[in-house]
Design a protein around this motif. Structure first.
Motif, PDB file in Angstrom:
ATOM      1  N   ALA A  12       0.872  -1.180   0.000  1.00 23.36           N
ATOM      2  CA  ALA A  12       0.000   0.000   0.000  1.00 23.36           C
ATOM      3  C   ALA A  12       0.905   1.224   0.000  1.00 23.36           C
ATOM      4  CB  ALA A  12      -0.897   0.013   1.234  1.00 23.36           C
ATOM      5  N   PRO A  13       0.412   2.346  -0.537  1.00 23.21           N
ATOM      6  CA  PRO A  13       1.213   3.573  -0.500  1.00 23.21           C
ATOM      7  C   PRO A  13       1.520   3.988   0.944  1.00 23.21           C
ATOM      8  CG  PRO A  13      -0.689   3.826  -1.957  1.00 23.21           C
ATOM      9  CD  PRO A  13      -0.875   2.539  -1.213  1.00 23.21           C
ATOM     10  N   LEU A  14       2.703   4.527   1.146  1.00 24.25           N
ATOM     11  CA  LEU A  14       3.099   4.964   2.488  1.00 24.25           C
ATOM     12  C   LEU A  14       2.065   5.916   3.077  1.00 24.25           C
ATOM     13  CD1 LEU A  14       6.538   5.753   3.848  1.00 24.25           C
ATOM     14  CD2 LEU A  14       4.783   7.495   4.075  1.00 24.25           C
ATOM     15  N   SER A 107       9.046   3.506   5.415  1.00 27.65           N
ATOM     16  CA  SER A 107       9.855   3.920   4.265  1.00 27.65           C
ATOM     17  C   SER A 107       9.294   3.232   3.025  1.00 27.65           C
ATOM     18  CB  SER A 107      11.330   3.565   4.457  1.00 27.65           C
ATOM     19  OG  SER A 107      11.498   2.165   4.576  1.00 27.65           O
ATOM     20  N   GLN A 108       9.386   3.940   1.899  1.00 22.25           N
ATOM     21  CA  GLN A 108       8.931   3.381   0.623  1.00 22.25           C
ATOM     22  C   GLN A 108       9.801   3.917  -0.497  1.00 22.25           C
ATOM     23  OE1 GLN A 108       4.914   4.353  -0.753  1.00 22.25           O
ATOM     24  NE2 GLN A 108       4.764   2.342  -1.730  1.00 22.25           N
ATOM     25  N   SER A 109      10.461   2.995  -1.182  1.00 19.97           N
ATOM     26  CA  SER A 109      11.219   3.352  -2.374  1.00 19.97           C
ATOM     27  C   SER A 109      10.258   3.377  -3.553  1.00 19.97           C
ATOM     28  CB  SER A 109      12.324   2.318  -2.631  1.00 19.97           C
ATOM     29  OG  SER A 109      13.226   2.308  -1.545  1.00 19.97           O
ATOM     30  N   PRO A 110      10.583   4.136  -4.607  1.00 21.66           N
ATOM     31  CA  PRO A 110       9.688   4.220  -5.769  1.00 21.66           C
ATOM     32  C   PRO A 110       9.333   2.833  -6.300  1.00 21.66           C
ATOM     33  CG  PRO A 110      11.446   5.836  -5.969  1.00 21.66           C
ATOM     34  CD  PRO A 110      11.780   4.977  -4.780  1.00 21.66           C
ATOM     35  N   GLY A 111       8.030   2.570  -6.441  1.00 22.94           N
ATOM     36  CA  GLY A 111       7.551   1.312  -6.984  1.00 22.94           C
ATOM     37  C   GLY A 111       7.586   0.139  -6.023  1.00 22.94           C
ATOM     38  N   GLY A 112       8.084   0.348  -4.807  1.00 18.79           N
ATOM     39  CA  GLY A 112       8.208  -0.751  -3.849  1.00 18.79           C
ATOM     40  C   GLY A 112       7.129  -0.719  -2.781  1.00 18.79           C
ATOM     41  N   PRO A 113       7.104  -1.740  -1.937  1.00 10.35           N
ATOM     42  CA  PRO A 113       6.139  -1.756  -0.838  1.00 10.35           C
ATOM     43  C   PRO A 113       6.546  -0.745   0.240  1.00 10.35           C
ATOM     44  CG  PRO A 113       7.657  -3.586  -0.595  1.00 10.35           C
ATOM     45  CD  PRO A 113       8.001  -2.901  -1.895  1.00 10.35           C
ATOM     46  N   THR A 114       5.622  -0.441   1.107  1.00  9.43           N
ATOM     47  CA  THR A 114       5.949   0.353   2.288  1.00  9.43           C
ATOM     48  C   THR A 114       6.509  -0.594   3.338  1.00  9.43           C
ATOM     49  OG1 THR A 114       4.218   1.977   1.853  1.00  9.43           O
ATOM     50  CG2 THR A 114       4.995   1.805   4.134  1.00  9.43           C
ATOM     51  N   ARG A 149      -4.920  -3.935   7.432  1.00 17.24           N
ATOM     52  CA  ARG A 149      -5.780  -2.759   7.403  1.00 17.24           C
ATOM     53  C   ARG A 149      -5.400  -1.836   6.241  1.00 17.24           C
ATOM     54  NH1 ARG A 149     -10.508  -0.853  10.078  1.00 17.24           N
ATOM     55  NH2 ARG A 149     -10.397   1.393  10.204  1.00 17.24           N
ATOM     56  N   ALA A 150      -4.113  -1.541   6.116  1.00 22.67           N
ATOM     57  CA  ALA A 150      -3.671  -0.610   5.060  1.00 22.67           C
ATOM     58  C   ALA A 150      -3.904  -1.201   3.669  1.00 22.67           C
ATOM     59  CB  ALA A 150      -2.198  -0.251   5.257  1.00 22.67           C
ATOM     60  N   GLU A 151      -3.613  -2.489   3.499  1.00 25.16           N
ATOM     61  CA  GLU A 151      -3.825  -3.103   2.194  1.00 25.16           C
ATOM     62  C   GLU A 151      -5.308  -3.143   1.823  1.00 25.16           C
ATOM     63  OE1 GLU A 151      -1.720  -6.855   2.305  1.00 25.16           O
ATOM     64  OE2 GLU A 151       0.228  -5.864   1.995  1.00 25.16           O
ATOM     65  N   SER A 152      -6.187  -3.279   2.817  1.00 25.85           N
ATOM     66  CA  SER A 152      -7.617  -3.304   2.539  1.00 25.85           C
ATOM     67  C   SER A 152      -8.131  -1.909   2.163  1.00 25.85           C
ATOM     68  CB  SER A 152      -8.407  -3.842   3.742  1.00 25.85           C
ATOM     69  OG  SER A 152      -8.500  -2.868   4.768  1.00 25.85           O
ATOM     70  N   GLN A 153      -7.387  -0.868   2.534  1.00 28.49           N
ATOM     71  CA  GLN A 153      -7.800   0.491   2.238  1.00 28.49           C
ATOM     72  C   GLN A 153      -7.114   1.056   0.993  1.00 28.49           C
ATOM     73  OE1 GLN A 153      -7.519   2.977   5.727  1.00 28.49           O
ATOM     74  NE2 GLN A 153      -9.216   1.926   6.703  1.00 28.49           N
ATOM     75  N   ALA A 154      -6.113   0.327   0.498  1.00 32.81           N
ATOM     76  CA  ALA A 154      -5.341   0.825  -0.655  1.00 32.81           C
ATOM     77  C   ALA A 154      -6.124   0.651  -1.957  1.00 32.81           C
ATOM     78  CB  ALA A 154      -3.998   0.110  -0.742  1.00 32.81           C
TER      79      ALA A 154
END
Length: 154
Positions: A12-14, A107-114, A149-154
């Motif tokens: 999910a996005p950070l 932390s989240q790198s471009p295109g990667g997971p949080t 929780r975050a993945e369900s909201q992404a």
């Protein structure tokens, strides 16, 4: 193990993960470890926060803390980062027996997971009585619940 920790990758996005972390009023809906947090909303550095936790054996306990850092998402040379931290203020801390500072870092790198990483930095002569092992078990549940929780909201 005197510094319990947990790390999980979240798809999910950070910013989404951060929003879930900062919505302390909703912890009871998803967080099996910290099932309630009493805090002015939104949390800010200097605010008191009382965490209500449920241990693996089902027993509950409340922990008075003070938020020491709220760093919302920012760009760090292409990596997005954010931090929420608080310091334990219970009687053992006031007596210098068990001190604790919990860091929750994203932390989240471009295109990667949080990546969610949390650690309790314990110190003091009675750290063993604080139960670092049970704290780490709770942190692992918290991290996995945050992921769901975050993945369900992404």
């Amino acid at each position: 193990m005197s510094n319990p920790r947990a790390t999980v990758e979240i798809n999910a996005p950070l910013e989404t993960v951060w929003a879930v972390m900062m919505d302390v009023d909703a912890y009871g809906e998803w967080n099996s470890f910290c099932f309630r947090a009493d805090c002015p909303s939104p949390p800010a550095a200097g605010d008191p926060i009382k965490l209500h936790v449920r241990w693996a054996n089902g027993k509950t306990q409340s922990s008075p803390e003070r938020i020491s850092e709220v760093t919302p998402p920012y760009d760090d040379q292409g990596t997005t980062r954010a931090t929420l931290a608080y310091v334990y203020e219970g009687l053992p801390a006031k007596l210098g027996l068990v001190k604790g500072r919990r860091l929750q870092q994203l932390s989240q790198s471009p295109g990667g997971p949080t990546v969610y990483d949390t650690v309790e930095e314990f110190s003091g002569p009675l750290v063993a009585l604080a139960g670092p092992g049970r704290v780490e078990e709770g942190f692992t549940r918290h991290a996995n619940d945050l992921k769901r929780r975050a993945e369900s909201q992404a």
